[in-house]
Scaffold this active site. Structure first.
Site, short mmCIF file in Angstrom:
data_model
loop_
_atom_site.label_atom_id
_atom_site.label_comp_id
_atom_site.label_asym_id
_atom_site.label_seq_id
_atom_site.Cartn_x
_atom_site.Cartn_y
_atom_site.Cartn_z
N LYS A 1 2.31 3.12 6.36
CA LYS A 1 2.74 2.88 4.98
C LYS A 1 3.91 3.78 4.59
CE LYS A 1 -0.23 -0.18 4.96
NZ LYS A 1 -0.93 -1.10 4.10
N ARG B 1 -6.61 5.68 1.11
CA ARG B 1 -5.36 6.20 0.56
C ARG B 1 -5.60 6.85 -0.80
NH1 ARG B 1 -2.70 2.60 -1.14
NH2 ARG B 1 -3.90 0.77 -0.58
N HIS C 1 4.93 -5.64 2.85
CA HIS C 1 3.50 -5.54 3.17
C HIS C 1 2.99 -6.95 3.49
CE1 HIS C 1 -0.75 -4.07 1.70
NE2 HIS C 1 -0.62 -3.92 2.99
N CYS D 1 -7.22 -7.74 0.96
CA CYS D 1 -7.25 -9.07 0.35
C CYS D 1 -7.02 -10.18 1.38
CB CYS D 1 -6.23 -9.18 -0.77
SG CYS D 1 -6.70 -8.23 -2.22
N ASP E 1 0.01 -6.67 8.98
CA ASP E 1 0.13 -5.79 7.79
C ASP E 1 1.56 -5.58 7.31
OD1 ASP E 1 -1.53 -4.20 5.96
OD2 ASP E 1 -0.49 -2.45 6.77
N ARG F 1 -12.86 1.32 8.94
CA ARG F 1 -11.75 0.65 9.63
C ARG F 1 -11.92 0.70 11.14
NH1 ARG F 1 -7.17 -1.57 6.38
NH2 ARG F 1 -7.87 -1.06 4.29
N SER G 1 -3.90 -4.73 -0.44
CA SER G 1 -4.81 -4.13 0.52
C SER G 1 -6.21 -4.74 0.40
CB SER G 1 -4.89 -2.63 0.28
OG SER G 1 -3.61 -2.07 0.41
N TYR H 1 -6.80 10.58 6.80
CA TYR H 1 -7.19 9.17 6.83
C TYR H 1 -6.02 8.18 6.81
CZ TYR H 1 -10.43 5.36 6.38
OH TYR H 1 -11.18 4.25 6.66
#
Ligand code: GTP
Ligand code: SPV
Ligand code: MN
Length: 596
Positions: free
Chosen positions: A219, A69, A239, A263, A286, A378, A261, A210
């Site tokens: 998001k 991001r 989130h 974590c 998520d 990812r 993110s 991406y």
């Protein structure tokens, strides 16, 4: 395909602006999916993985400039700057649209414009929202097929109804005869824009292919736009992962957890308990959308249909259920590619084979010093393939939430777990979340940053108003006694010599067990200035060698360190000015007073 005039007009308008060679309405069929994947393989932008090892799975390498991001190019465009708040990049909608329209003119020349109708949330559910993304990236189409419910079925449900328009382009038009590159994008970061118009529910994305920049349901829609709708309508878009935990007595509770993110949400959401008797089931990894039901119970749905997960360090040891989810029908981006047509990343559980191709398309020879996978590599995998997907994961009513967890990467100060004293204290706890930054976004300064509710990069409006919204949810709860209890966890505390004090992963069940006991009312706790912490003996560490000696340090609340922390909290809070809730100011004062 549709008679929805607004949709037809919108697609026509954008086709005229972007000037693609053709417009294609995505139907979501398997046949179509195979065709797009084959085209990408033939064009050299995808590699089909070994069918025996990883059936129907594909490998992609992004442009090295387009790996995560882009927070400094993410904008919230509201009429008034204060409505975007001090933590967002702001531009007035008219100005942004004028600027971006210049870029959009002819941006799809030489490409196909795909029209993707998609639903965030189970198709036809009251809570679900329908979006339509137009994009010139076939990679986006095949990822959206995993991450959302998409295609013709969505148009049938949409009928004449309203949708959230999402515009995406990689921003790399082709001249006649020009050969395409493997991952087209705007190579200059300042040419990228991830823009949101929350007052009109629109998303305009330019220049990146991406993840969160391009899969606009995730998001952009499910957090930035949805958080704004949720504020207007009295619900929550967060989130957060959603998981079910069953204890050895057979009692099952659902919890939702917000960590920044990279974590640990995906890992926690599907963990394999290291102590017998517990069971974990995954609803989502998520994002959570939550509303009160008629009984006053807060219920959560996962608006997504897949996992877009961090690959490095995922292994049969750390997260077997993720590994099993990506056995087939999956997409891998920026991992390594082994000579036998499989994927590789650090700590996957086996040595990197000689001759593996790195994410930058270099060849790895054993012992050479190259980065094989990008740290933000990812996988995209269907949630339905998760061995512990919860039986209710697609229930349109959602699952009842008994507890919220906050957390982040904190090498010191923050104990393994502590519990808020009441709702407002819990909101304060969420508002002070901090974490060491990770590779999930480009260009962040190393160190701990405040990431309230893990929502800093995903807020669609003024963060101060968002804090107030959380306070109001508690104050207006139809059944206050049914509100979730609130906890903070920290799997990442380190000793002075830099080693993690807690084993993490499957052993996190030991902490979840205590949290569950608190929810059920089975265990006492110790009150400290920051909240309730466990009695040492109430965290089950059976079988963890050497752990007993670390528990004091792990659970320590050092008043001096917390007073230092208060300075940082005050500095952070000051930026919100009048938008900062007086209730949180009061919580801050209480904390400070009790530390002295
Ligand atoms: P986003 O998809 O970016 O929102 O990330 P996420 O919150 O889902 O994080 P994820 O579960 O993918 O974990 C990110 C990284 O943290 C991985 O490299 C994990 O191996 C690591 N990690 C996850 N849980 C733990 C834990 O309990 N302890 C330690 N030490 N590392 C963990
Ligand atoms: C995150 O960064 O929190 C993610 C990955 O979940 S992305 O979809 O790229 O935002
Ligand atoms: Mn995330």
């Amino acid at each position: 395909m549709t008679k929805n005039q607004k949709l037809l007009d919108w697609v026509k308008e954008w086709a005229e602006i972007c000037q693609p060679d053709n417009v294609y309405w995505v139907d979501g069929s398997e046949e179509e999916n195979q065709r797009l994947l084959n085209e990408m393989v033939e064009a050299g932008s995808a590699v089909k993985l070994n069918e025996e090892k990883r059936p129907n799975s594909y490998y992609f390498q992004s442009d090295p400039s387009d790996v995560a991001r882009v927070e400094n190019r993410t904008f919230i465009c509201t009429e008034k700057e204060e409505d975007a708040g001090p933590t967002n990049n702001w531009m007035a909608p008219d100005k942004m649209k004028a600027e971006m329209l210049e870029s959009y003119k002819g941006c799809m020349k030489g490409r196909t414009m795909y029209v993707i109708p998609f639903s965030m949330g189970p198709l036809g559910s009251d809570i679900a929202k329908i979006g339509v993304e137009i994009t010139d990236s076939a990679y986006v189409v095949v990822n959206m097929r995993i991450m959302t419910r998409m295609g013709k079925a969505v148009l049938d449900v949409l009928g004449d109804g309203d949708f959230i328009p999402c515009i995406h382009t990689v921003g790399a038009p082709l001249e006649p005869g020009q050969k395409d590159v493997k991952w087209p994008c705007a190579s200059n970061i300042d040419d990228k824009y991830i823009s949101h118009f929350p007052e009109t529910n629109e998303i305009w994305s330019f220049g990146s292919g991406y993840g969160g920049n391009a899969l606009l349901g995730k998001k952009c829609l499910a957090l930035r736009i949805a958080s704004t709708m949720a504020n207007r309508e009295g619900w929550l878009a967060e989130h957060m992962l959603i998981m079910g935990i069953t204890n050895p007595a057979g009692e099952k509770k659902y919890i939702a957890a917000a960590f920044p993110s990279a974590c640990g949400k995906t890992n926690l959401a599907m963990l394999v308990p290291s102590i017998p008797g517990y069971k974990v089931e995954c609803v989502g990894d998520d994002i959570a959308w939550m509303k009160f039901d008629e009984e006053g119970v807060l219920r959560a749905i996962n608006p997504e249909a897949g996992f877009f997960g961090v690959a490095p360090d995922t292994s049969m040891k750390t997260n077997p259920n993720a590994m099993l989810s990506l056995n087939e029908n999956s997409i891998f981006t920026n991992t390594g590619l082994t000579p036998d047509g499989d994927i590789w990343w650090p700590a996957i559980g086996w040595d990197c084979p000689d001759g593996t191709i790195t994410w930058k398309n270099e060849k790895y020879t054993t012992g050479s010093d190259v980065q094989i996978a990008h740290p933000n590599a990812r996988f995209t995998a269907p949630a339905s393939q998760c061995p512990v997907i919860d039986p209710l994961w697609e229930d349109p009513k959602g699952v009842p939430i008994s507890a919220f967890l906050f957390g982040g990467r904190r090498p010191n100060t923050v104990p393994l777990v502590y519990q808020a004293k009441d709702w407002n204290h819990g909101v304060f706890m969420g508002s002070i979340v901090g974490s060491e930054v990770t590779a999930a976004a480009i260009g962040l300064k190393a160190g701990v940053r405040r990431d309230p509710f893990a929502m800093l990069p995903f807020m669609g409006y003024n963060m101060g108003d968002y804090f107030q919204h959380w306070i109001n949810i508690g104050a207006n709860a139809p059944a206050p006694e049914k509100l979730p209890m609130i906890f903070n966890v920290n799997w990442f505390r380190k000793s002075d010599d830099g080693k993690f004090l807690w084993p993490g992963f499957g052993d996190n069940i030991r902490v979840l067990g205590w949290i569950l006991d608190r929810v059920i009312g089975k265990v006492d706790a110790v009150e400290t200035p920051i909240g309730f912490i466990p009695k040492k003996e109430d965290i089950n560490i059976d079988g963890l060698e050497g752990q007993a000696e670390l528990m004091d340090e792990l659970l320590e609340v050092d008043n001096k360190r917390w007073l230092d922390e208060c300075e940082l909290i005050a500095e952070h809070q000051a930026q919100f000015g009048d938008a900062f809730p007086k209730e949180l100011k009061a919580e801050y004062e209480k904390l400070k007073a009790s530390l002295k």
